[in-house]
Structure formats: C-alpha cells, structure tokens
Enzyme design. Structure first.
Site: not given
Ligand code: PEP
Length: 255
Positions: A10, A12, A98, A100
């Site tokens: 991901n 982002k 997600h 977020e």
């Molecule tokens: C995510 O945003 O799905 C995630 C797992 O982020 P990170 O690996 O940076 O914790």
C-alpha cells in the site's frame, strides 16, 4: 489446507510519477531475480495505476490494486473513481476500509459494504481492512470491534461472493508506528476472524480465506509473522516504498 501467501504493498499518498516509475522498475528487477512464489500486489495512487497495470501485463510479476473505490456505480459523483473504471484498466483488487479512510474520511461499515459490492460487481477482489485502535485493545474489546467490522462490512455477501474476498487485519496502533503486533497477537486475531467466517459460511470457505496482517510489517519481522498458521501474508505500508525491503518480504512469504 495450504493457502498460497499474498503480499500487497500500500503506497498510500506517496511518490511523484518519476519516483513511482523508478520503484516499479526496481521492483521488477528484484522480483524477476528472486521469483517469489507468493502472489505480489502493488497498490499505487490512482494516477499511477495504468502505468502499473501496463507493466503488470507486460512482465507478469505482480498484480495491481487500488487503494479506494467509489461506493457508487457511475454518474454525478465529482472526484470519485468507480470499480468499472478500475476494471477497465486492468486493476484486479482494491483496498477497502483502510483505517486511514475510516478515520480521515469517515467511512463507516455501511459505506464500506457498498464499496465491497461495487468491487465484486466488476470482479475486483476487495482487500477488506479491519482492526482496533489502541484504546479498544487496552479495554479488551478488540474482538467485539473486529466482529462488528467483519459482520457489517462483509456478512451481507452470499458465499459465492464471499469466496472472492481477502481480509486484512491491521491493528491501528501498529500502522506506521513501528510497533508491530507480536506473531501471537496476530495469530490470535486471525484465528478469531477465521472462526467468525466458519460460523457464517462453513469450514471450506473459512479454510480458503486469505487473511493478511498489516501494521509495521517489514523485512525484519515478516518471516515470524508469516509463519503463523492463520497469517496468509501481509499488507505492507512503509516498507512497500523500498523495493529491496518489499522484495525481501515477498521472498519471506514464499517459504
Ligand atoms: C498500511 O497502511 O496498510 C500499513 C500496514 O502501514 P505500515 O506498514 O506502514 O504500518
């Protein structure tokens, strides 16, 4: 039943076009060299999806997922991207729910259920995210929170649709914090989720369901997490932006 592992990156809201192109190229070189046996998915931001699907079609080293999809089919929804559009450029899966998006964009379970329906309508695999915040874990109510997310987001589906869903357990306190769930904590929740699915859809569907772990999973801790019987791979945030790290995680998911 042995399930193949899945590793999804991901990205982002990171990288400009040139950087995205470079990351894809570096990743292709590494994946070509390492030939991991797991399923590899990259989820770049919308403007880079077609670049990624073109590369995916040419080299067959990874599949491409989106990070979000509209709850609506088409029409006057300014700024939205539909499942049909994603399908038309070769996107095969989509992160839905997600933390977020739940937090910053107020996406609730009812909206997420509509997004899941849209994805499935166009044969896009939803990677449906669930997970508790720190306060919920500290209060010991994380199983209730996860049950509600799974039930309200997914359990309206019939078995034929549900078999095309992937679930990602992402404890919110572990996302982007460097604080990973222990392998035992991850396994406990993954087994709980599989148990919910077994109750609802029966043993066969539960056994074939892929449940990914996400939350500060990286090249140093992936092997241990992926060794848990109910952990079927990872949803990787930060570490998916570094080709070496992401390729190493894919390798660790291939043993
Ligand atoms: C995510 O945003 O799905 C995630 C797992 O982020 P990170 O690996 O940076 O914790």
């Amino acid at each position: 039943m042995k399930r193949n592992k899945i590793v999804a990156g991901n990205w982002k809201m990171n990288l400009d076009f040139d950087e995205a192109q470079m990351l894809i190229e570096d990743l292709e070189n590494l994946l070509d060299e390492k030939q991991p046996s797991c399923e590899v998915i990259i989820c770049p931001p919308f403007p880079y999806l077609e670049l990624a699907t073109d590369e995916a079609a040419e080299h067959e080293l990874f599949e491409v997922g989106a990070q979000n999809v509209s709850a609506f089919d088409s029409g006057a929804y300014t700024g939205e991207v539909s499942a049909k559009m994603l399908d038309s450029i070769g996107v095969s899966c989509c992160i839905i729910g997600h933390s977020e998006r739940r937090k910053y964009f107020n996406e609730d379970n009812a909206t997420l259920a509509q997004k899941v329906n849209q994805a499935l309508k166009y044969e896009i695999v939803p990677i449906f995210c669930v997970g508790e915040v720190l306060e919920e874990r500290e209060k010991g109510i994380h199983f209730d929170v996860i049950r509600k997310q799974v039930e309200e987001g997914l359990f309206h589906l019939d078995a034929g649709d549900f078999e095309n869903v992937v679930i990602a357990y992402e404890p919110v306190w572990a996302i982007g914090t460097g604080k990973t769930a222990t392998p035992a904590q991850a396994q406990e929740v993954h087994a709980f989720i599989r148990g919910l699915v077994k109750e609802k859809y029966g043993e066969d569907l539960a056994n074939q369901l892929h449940i990914l772990y996400g939350g500060s999973c990286n090249a140093k801790n992936a092997t241990e997490l992926f060794a848990q019987p109910d952990v079927d791979g990872g949803l990787i945030g930060g570490a998916s932006l570094k080709a070496e790290d992401f390729a190493s995680i894919c390798e660790q998911a291939s043993n």
